[in-house]
Design an enzyme around this catalytic site. Sequence first.
Site, short mmCIF file in Angstrom:
data_model
loop_
_atom_site.label_atom_id
_atom_site.label_comp_id
_atom_site.label_asym_id
_atom_site.label_seq_id
_atom_site.Cartn_x
_atom_site.Cartn_y
_atom_site.Cartn_z
N GLU A 1 -4.86 -8.94 0.41
CA GLU A 1 -5.53 -8.74 1.70
C GLU A 1 -7.03 -8.59 1.45
OE1 GLU A 1 -4.17 -5.59 4.26
OE2 GLU A 1 -2.06 -6.00 3.78
N GLU B 1 0.82 -1.22 0.00
CA GLU B 1 0.00 0.00 0.00
C GLU B 1 0.86 1.27 0.00
OE1 GLU B 1 -2.86 -0.27 3.18
OE2 GLU B 1 -3.80 -2.06 2.34
#
Length: 464
Positions: free
Chosen positions: A367, A168
Amino acid sequence: MKKEYKFPENFFWGTATSAVQSEGRVSGDQKGMDIWDYSSKEYNHRFYHGITTEQVSGFYRDYREDIKKASDISLNSFRTSISWARLIPNGVGEINPEAITFYKNVFTELREKGLSVFVNLYHFDMPMALQKEGGFENKNTIEAYKNYAETCFDLFGDLVDYWFTFNEPMIPAEAGYLHDRHYPYVVDFKRAAQVLHNIVVSHCEAVRVFRKKKRNNQIGIIMDVLPVYPRSSHPADMEAARMADLFYTRSLNEVILKGEYPVELIEILTEYNQLPPQVSKEELALIKATKIDLLGINYYQPRRVKAKECLVNPNGVFMPENFFDPYIMPGRRMNTSRGIEIYPKGIYDIAINIKKLYGDIPWFVSENGIGIQDEEAFIRDGIVQDDYRIEFLTEHLQWLHKAMKEGVNCKGYHMWTFVDCWSWINTFKNRYGFYRLNLETGEKTLKKSGIWFKEVIENNGFEV
């Protein structure tokens, strides 16, 4: 009548965690301080119940038992990260031999248990020594990160199946330099833009080093995506959605996956004098030339927006939100523990967009999961009866299966997370794991969802 959902052979079924959130610290481990070690103490009031990084789930101590637990539920892959400050305590210079031993042992143990090893190099955890010099605002950190990445490739390259440069990459810039959630708690768009650009260049430098080594394993990056949905088909709402997508998705996806920043973004930032000041032609050429092997996508929630309802303060901070307002859709389904919407179809929309916009690159769900507060209320006969998690995963996997039937190139699914872990400013407020962590005793016990996931893996699918 039940419907069967079967997934391809060699599909990655696994979980994800990170070094900061799972390892903890023990006496004599020689780990250097990172920004979370520092901020959870110095800004302790920002952290739920004041829980610091010293009180996480004990993977550094328990890794053998934890990996056995992963094997016990039939996981075939496992993602974690290397702590930069554990391996190189000051970010540059001397390497910590205790860290070399630890990570070699972890990766070896995973392989011996039959799990593919997915390793991320950076999960928000800047060494504090480098942060004091500006962190990713400082161009010198790009070189430091490149050297750190090369050190990891050399030390652990024979034990790792898939490398990832960043998890991220938007978050260190957006949360740390724009929205005041992560240390260093800066609110300044131009500085955030510089941080993001330097992270992108760091990613490219690491990939370039990796390619020179001509290894057989693969390298990629992990990005979080919030698919954007407008309130209505009114042109003003549609434009708001386009702008939200431009700032929070295309700004990163296109530079990583297409090699160029969106022209519209450059035009807007030029108009508002928000372009990062340090961007070289050489860096842009490197970005253009960099390709990845495997993309990870983290998905938790959608982003719903509408047209602005009020004029922007001309003296305020420049923000992406200057171009749209969040939209609270009536009847939306909520995870009230986290205050975020549950929208399983979003994973399908992301999958279709990857196929349509980014050349059908190989990717996996890196995720996806649901965090619930006060899970002890769901304990029956010593087991967390987390049917809500089973429902959440089932629905997301159904939509992923539909996308794969339509030809998307998805290689696997990793749930966040394996054992309940420390989760940034929320610490242990919300629990995500297949295993419950007892904070008082350190005991780790399997939840109902873990039993269910084991059956899914062993059947390579499920029936509903």
